[in-house]
Design an enzyme around this catalytic site. Structure first.
Site, PDB file in Angstrom:
ATOM      1  N   HIS A   1      43.892  37.220  45.422  1.00 42.83           N
ATOM      2  CA  HIS A   1      42.720  38.103  45.458  1.00 42.83           C
ATOM      3  C   HIS A   1      41.548  37.393  44.784  1.00 42.83           C
ATOM      4  O   HIS A   1      41.630  37.043  43.617  1.00 42.83           O
ATOM      5  CB  HIS A   1      42.991  39.409  44.691  1.00 42.83           C
ATOM      6  CG  HIS A   1      43.905  40.345  45.407  1.00 42.83           C
ATOM      7  ND1 HIS A   1      44.045  41.660  45.038  1.00 42.83           N
ATOM      8  CD2 HIS A   1      44.715  40.166  46.475  1.00 42.83           C
ATOM      9  CE1 HIS A   1      44.920  42.247  45.843  1.00 42.83           C
ATOM     10  NE2 HIS A   1      45.339  41.365  46.714  1.00 42.83           N
TER      11      HIS A   1
ATOM     12  N   TYR B   1      39.456  49.558  40.174  1.00 40.02           N
ATOM     13  CA  TYR B   1      39.513  50.209  38.858  1.00 40.02           C
ATOM     14  C   TYR B   1      38.429  51.280  38.865  1.00 40.02           C
ATOM     15  O   TYR B   1      37.264  50.967  39.111  1.00 40.02           O
ATOM     16  CB  TYR B   1      39.192  49.226  37.731  1.00 40.02           C
ATOM     17  CG  TYR B   1      40.264  48.204  37.434  1.00 40.02           C
ATOM     18  CD1 TYR B   1      40.400  47.049  38.198  1.00 40.02           C
ATOM     19  CD2 TYR B   1      41.131  48.377  36.359  1.00 40.02           C
ATOM     20  CE1 TYR B   1      41.378  46.103  37.897  1.00 40.02           C
ATOM     21  CE2 TYR B   1      42.109  47.434  36.056  1.00 40.02           C
ATOM     22  CZ  TYR B   1      42.224  46.302  36.832  1.00 40.02           C
ATOM     23  OH  TYR B   1      43.186  45.361  36.533  1.00 40.02           O
TER      24      TYR B   1
ATOM     25  N   PRO C   1      47.389  47.882  29.443  1.00 39.53           N
ATOM     26  CA  PRO C   1      47.494  47.184  30.728  1.00 39.53           C
ATOM     27  C   PRO C   1      46.192  47.059  31.521  1.00 39.53           C
ATOM     28  O   PRO C   1      46.161  46.364  32.544  1.00 39.53           O
ATOM     29  CB  PRO C   1      48.517  48.029  31.510  1.00 39.53           C
ATOM     30  CG  PRO C   1      48.512  49.365  30.860  1.00 39.53           C
ATOM     31  CD  PRO C   1      48.147  49.148  29.431  1.00 39.53           C
TER      32      PRO C   1
ATOM     33  N   LYS D   1      46.858  41.645  31.213  1.00 41.71           N
ATOM     34  CA  LYS D   1      47.041  40.408  30.445  1.00 41.71           C
ATOM     35  C   LYS D   1      48.438  40.199  29.853  1.00 41.71           C
ATOM     36  O   LYS D   1      48.784  39.082  29.457  1.00 41.71           O
ATOM     37  CB  LYS D   1      46.036  40.389  29.271  1.00 41.71           C
ATOM     38  CG  LYS D   1      44.616  40.136  29.699  1.00 41.71           C
ATOM     39  CD  LYS D   1      44.373  38.667  29.962  1.00 41.71           C
ATOM     40  CE  LYS D   1      43.153  38.408  30.801  1.00 41.71           C
ATOM     41  NZ  LYS D   1      43.399  38.246  32.225  1.00 41.71           N
TER      42      LYS D   1
ATOM     43  N   TYR E   1      39.172  37.965  33.333  1.00 43.21           N
ATOM     44  CA  TYR E   1      40.191  38.562  34.207  1.00 43.21           C
ATOM     45  C   TYR E   1      41.043  37.477  34.876  1.00 43.21           C
ATOM     46  O   TYR E   1      42.269  37.592  34.916  1.00 43.21           O
ATOM     47  CB  TYR E   1      39.504  39.452  35.243  1.00 43.21           C
ATOM     48  CG  TYR E   1      40.435  40.402  35.948  1.00 43.21           C
ATOM     49  CD1 TYR E   1      40.969  41.510  35.296  1.00 43.21           C
ATOM     50  CD2 TYR E   1      40.780  40.203  37.283  1.00 43.21           C
ATOM     51  CE1 TYR E   1      41.835  42.383  35.952  1.00 43.21           C
ATOM     52  CE2 TYR E   1      41.628  41.079  37.947  1.00 43.21           C
ATOM     53  CZ  TYR E   1      42.149  42.168  37.279  1.00 43.21           C
ATOM     54  OH  TYR E   1      42.997  43.023  37.929  1.00 43.21           O
TER      55      TYR E   1
END
Ligand code: FAD
Ligand code: PHB
Length: 390
Positions: free
Chosen positions: A71, A200, A292, A296, A384
């Site tokens: 992704h 998100y 979460p 990570k 990220y």
């Protein structure tokens, strides 16, 4: 005498065993759950570029290369709109790969079995002795009766609730902890993902996350109360809540399907320092927990054991222990960076009952800034996708 005794066959313990094997260092891995339980436990799904590269270099990346989903972007949704963060563009081509933690564990177990080195499931009463004298022994019980293994070193890879950290006298450890006033309800649904990338979302009703495992399986999470019970969440309540929190004004929403698994996870940030006591080294969730939201935890565990295997390799090749001495400080520096990012993502994206309308408007302003500024999006993207393993 075993060179390294490893407690725990999660991603940290299994990857450490494999990296040691590649360096010709022997180890025993002990796990108190069954093989099926460890393989079926549904948890993380996002692998950083560094974790993917590590799996490939260690020769356990073949199925990941075939089945993992790369992704290059991620969506942040609020006020009814989805905003794409183009991670690859912002980080010079880095990306994440969606591949279930249980698949990682399955691949590592297969690799371990292929080496013929010991991996014992279903052991009980694991106990560490001799940490303070530098002559560590692991005691445990198998169906055949009590066992003991004398080791040069022990790697505590037994997760947050394991016995390794608890074997260190508390006056030798400093702990840092933050408990959040919410939890995640996670489901796995038999439904094709309706977006090719993760979403998100912060909604009036709380956080929700859209993720996936394959072309036919969607993974979804929603913020719930920390004392909530899955019994309070029949399937139709879950779908109506997910749809309310994820649906955007352009008509996008998750596809529904049969729910195959449900679970509630509490959220905490936790760090222990140092990550070592004499011959005992802590790695992964045994040493630190992140909420979460930043994806990570698994990646930090992989970074720990990569560093630990390198330090053991250096020690056995040269007799020098300088990298073993550096293990904790370098691990803590990476951990705190991930802690900061995970805390920031968590506080930006969850409704917190103890906060007031000022805090909620500030959260929305933070999100507006994030999606309108290339600098802010770059900061999210570089954290990220993760920093390379040095
Ligand atoms: P664990 O996976 O906990 O493994 C420890 C092992 O030790 C277990 O198998 C346990 O059974 C065993 N054990 C415990 N006690 C003993 C004992 N006394 N003797 C022998 N064995 C013992 N991380 C990410 O990077 N990305 C994500 O997207 C992500 N999402 C998550 C979503 C959820 C819902 C959850 C719960 C976690 C998520 N994480 C994520 C975090 C990630 O799953 C953990 O950080 C990761 O499992 C840590 O691996 P570990 O090997 O250190 O510990
Ligand atoms: C998952 O797919 O399980 C997942 C994805 C992103 C997260 C956490 C979990 O932040």
């Amino acid at each position: 005498m075993t060179q390294v005794g490893i407690v725990g066959a999660g991603p940290a313990g299994l990857m450490l065993g494999h990296l040691l094997h590649l360096r010709g260092i022997d180890s025993v891995i002990l796990e108190n759950r069954s093989r099926e339980y460890v393989i079926e436990r549904v948890r993380a799904g996002v692998l950083e570029q560094g974790t993917v590269d590590l799996m490939r270099e260690a020769g356990v990346g073949a199925r990941l290369d075939r089945e993992g989903m790369r992704h290059e972007g991620v969506y942040i949704a609020f006020r009814g709109r989805r905003h794409r963060v183009d991670m690859a563009d912002l980080t010079g081509g880095r990306a994440i790969t969606v591949y279930g933690q249980n698949e990682v564990v399955r691949d590592l177990i297969d690799a371990r079995v292929g080496t013929g080195r010991p991996l014992d499931f279903d052991v009980s009463d694991v106990r560490l002795e001799g940490i303070e004298t530098g002559r560590p022994v692991i005691h445990y019980r198998k169906a055949a009766g009590p066992q003991r293994i004398t080791c040069e070193f022990i790697a505590g890879c037994d997760g947050f609730h394991g016995i390794s950290r608890a074997s260190i006298p508390s006056d030798r450890l400093q702990t840092y902890e933050k408990i959040y006033p919410f939890a995640w309800l996670g489901i796995l649904a038999n439904a094709p993902p309706s977006s090719p990338e993760l979403v998100y979302s912060l909604h009036e009703r709380g956080f929700a996350l859209f993720s996936m495992r394959s072309d036919t399986v969607t993974r979804l999470y929603l913020q719930c109360r920390p004392d909530d019970d899955v019994a309070h969440w029949p399937d139709d309540r879950i779908w109506s809540e997910l749809n309310a929190r994820l649906r955007t004004d352009d008509g996008w929403q998750p596809n529904e399907g049969a729910i195959m698994q449900k679970g509630i996870t509490p959220m905490r940030s936790f760090v222990v320092a140092p990550m070592r006591d004499g011959p005992l080294f802590l790695a992964g969730d045994a040493a630190h927990i992140v909420p979460p939201t930043g994806a990570k935890g698994l990646n930090l565990a992989m970074a720990d054991v990569w560093r630990l295997a390198d330090a053991f390799g250096h020690y056995y090749a040269t007799g020098r222990d300088d990298r073993l001495k550096d293990y904790s400080a370098r691990g803590l520096s990476r951990t705190w960076r991930a802690q900061r990012f995970s805390w920031w993502m968590t506080s930006m994206l969850h409704r917190n009952d103890s906060e007031n309308p000022f805090d909620h408007e500030r959260q929305l302003a933070e999100l507006e800034y994030l999606v309108s500024s290339r600098a802010a999006m770059t900061s999210l993207a570089e954290n990220y996708v993760g920093t390379p393993l040095e």
